[in-house]
Write an enzyme that holds these catalytic residues in place. Structure first.
Site, short mmCIF file in Angstrom:
data_model
loop_
_atom_site.label_atom_id
_atom_site.label_comp_id
_atom_site.label_asym_id
_atom_site.label_seq_id
_atom_site.Cartn_x
_atom_site.Cartn_y
_atom_site.Cartn_z
N ASP A 67 -17.21 71.91 47.83
CA ASP A 67 -16.25 72.85 48.40
C ASP A 67 -16.75 74.29 48.38
O ASP A 67 -17.74 74.61 47.74
CB ASP A 67 -14.90 72.74 47.66
CG ASP A 67 -15.07 72.51 46.16
OD1 ASP A 67 -16.11 72.89 45.62
OD2 ASP A 67 -14.16 71.95 45.54
N ASN A 136 -4.29 69.69 37.52
CA ASN A 136 -3.25 68.99 38.29
C ASN A 136 -3.74 67.67 38.89
O ASN A 136 -3.10 67.10 39.75
CB ASN A 136 -2.71 69.90 39.40
CG ASN A 136 -3.79 70.30 40.41
OD1 ASN A 136 -4.93 69.85 40.31
ND2 ASN A 136 -3.42 71.12 41.37
N HIS A 138 -6.55 67.30 40.65
CA HIS A 138 -7.32 67.40 41.90
C HIS A 138 -8.79 67.03 41.70
O HIS A 138 -9.33 67.14 40.60
CB HIS A 138 -7.14 68.78 42.56
CG HIS A 138 -7.90 69.91 41.94
ND1 HIS A 138 -7.45 71.21 41.99
CD2 HIS A 138 -9.07 69.98 41.26
CE1 HIS A 138 -8.31 72.01 41.39
NE2 HIS A 138 -9.30 71.28 40.93
N GLU A 143 -5.66 68.67 46.61
CA GLU A 143 -4.53 68.97 45.74
C GLU A 143 -3.50 67.84 45.80
O GLU A 143 -3.49 67.05 46.75
CB GLU A 143 -3.86 70.27 46.21
CG GLU A 143 -4.81 71.47 46.25
CD GLU A 143 -5.11 72.05 44.89
OE1 GLU A 143 -4.98 71.34 43.87
OE2 GLU A 143 -5.48 73.23 44.82
C1 F6R Z 1 -15.35 72.42 41.93
C2 F6R Z 1 -14.24 71.53 42.22
C3 F6R Z 1 -13.05 71.40 41.34
C4 F6R Z 1 -13.35 71.45 39.85
C5 F6R Z 1 -12.07 71.34 39.02
C6 F6R Z 1 -12.34 71.47 37.54
O1 F6R Z 1 -16.36 72.32 42.90
O2 F6R Z 1 -14.31 70.90 43.21
O3 F6R Z 1 -12.39 70.20 41.64
O4 F6R Z 1 -14.22 70.39 39.53
O5 F6R Z 1 -11.19 72.35 39.41
O6 F6R Z 1 -12.83 72.75 37.29
P1 F6R Z 1 -13.37 73.17 35.84
O7 F6R Z 1 -14.61 72.35 35.63
O8 F6R Z 1 -13.68 74.62 35.95
O9 F6R Z 1 -12.32 72.83 34.86
#
Ligand code: F6R
Length: 242
Positions: A67, A136, A138, A143
């Protein structure tokens, strides 16, 4: 789903790095799906150390990131392109042509997403997709929603995600409202998935992902349906599992 629990996050990161390294050793031209955020940082550090020791060679791999924020260009300090450059690509001497990240400045975001999926297909599909887990539930920026998403698309970020990721933005910096993300179907097409979750804040999402029903309100729960998904946890993230 193959779930493994490690005493701490460092060991979970080493385990993830070993899986990724194994993929690259077996096939030096592997197509890797990569993630940003806090979770992959110790994994990338391990991979960099292996590359510096000469046991891992990234010169022929191809990478696709999950992303990118809409509105942030590659030079923006908070863009995922910049994050990857600093935390992995420049340190393992990867060249521009090996790297793919959705273009957050694309004039037509939907066309950019279609081109991104086409590029993944043209590369032969993802051999291994690394994922983190949102508080959450995701994955990528998919989401919680009434339906699972399909291909890559432009998503409005949830308030929870914007709050969680605020820490990466300097004070006064406007936090993007949208992102381009691989969709759930794009992720599920990866031949292998490695999801890593660490820390107590992820415990409920981990429980819902593994023990709950497959439910688009917990996007990561779809991984229960994947034939080759490995979940690596530290004991804090696993604390609500029986
Ligand atoms: C990042 C992504 C997100 C993160 C998720 C966890 O490229 O796609 O899904 O993997 O938000 O983020 P952290 O590792 O910062 O807790």
């Amino acid at each position: 789903m193959n779930v493994r629990v490690y005493p701490n996050g460092d060991l979970a990161a080493i385990a993830a790095a070993v899986l990724i390294a194994g993929q690259v050793v077996d096939d030096p031209q592997s197509v890797l799906g990569l993630a940003t955020g806090s979770t992959p940082l110790p994994i990338y550090r391990e991979l960099i150390a292996m590359a510096h020791r000469g046991v891992l060679d990234f010169r022929r791999v191809v990478t696709f990131n999950l992303d990118e924020y809409v509105g942030l260009g590659p030079e923006h300090p908070c863009s995922y392109r910049r994050f990857m450059q600093e935390n992995l690509f420049s340190q393992v001497k990867m060249r521009e042509e090996q790297i793919h990240i959705p273009d957050g400045l694309a004039a037509d975001p939907e066309a950019e997403c279609r081109a991104y999926d086409a590029a993944i297909a043209e590369a032969g599909g993802l051999d291994l997709q690394l994922l983190g887990l949102g508080v959450n539930g995701h994955i990528g920026f998919n989401e919680p929603a009434p339906r699972f998403t399909t291909n890559s698309y432009c998503v409005r970020l949830s308030e929870q995600t914007r709050r969680d990721n605020r820490r990466f933005f300097a004070q006064g910096e406007t936090m993007p409202t949208h992102a381009l993300t691989m969709g759930i179907a794009s992720i599920m097409q990866a031949r292998r998935i490695v999801l890593v979750a660490t820390g107590p804040k992820k415990a409920q999402a981990v429980r819902d992902m593994i023990l709950g029903p497959v439910d688009p309100m917990v996007p990561a729960s779809i991984l229960q349906m994947h034939r080759h998904a490995t979940v690596l946890l530290d004991s804090e993230a696993a604390s609500l599992l029986p």
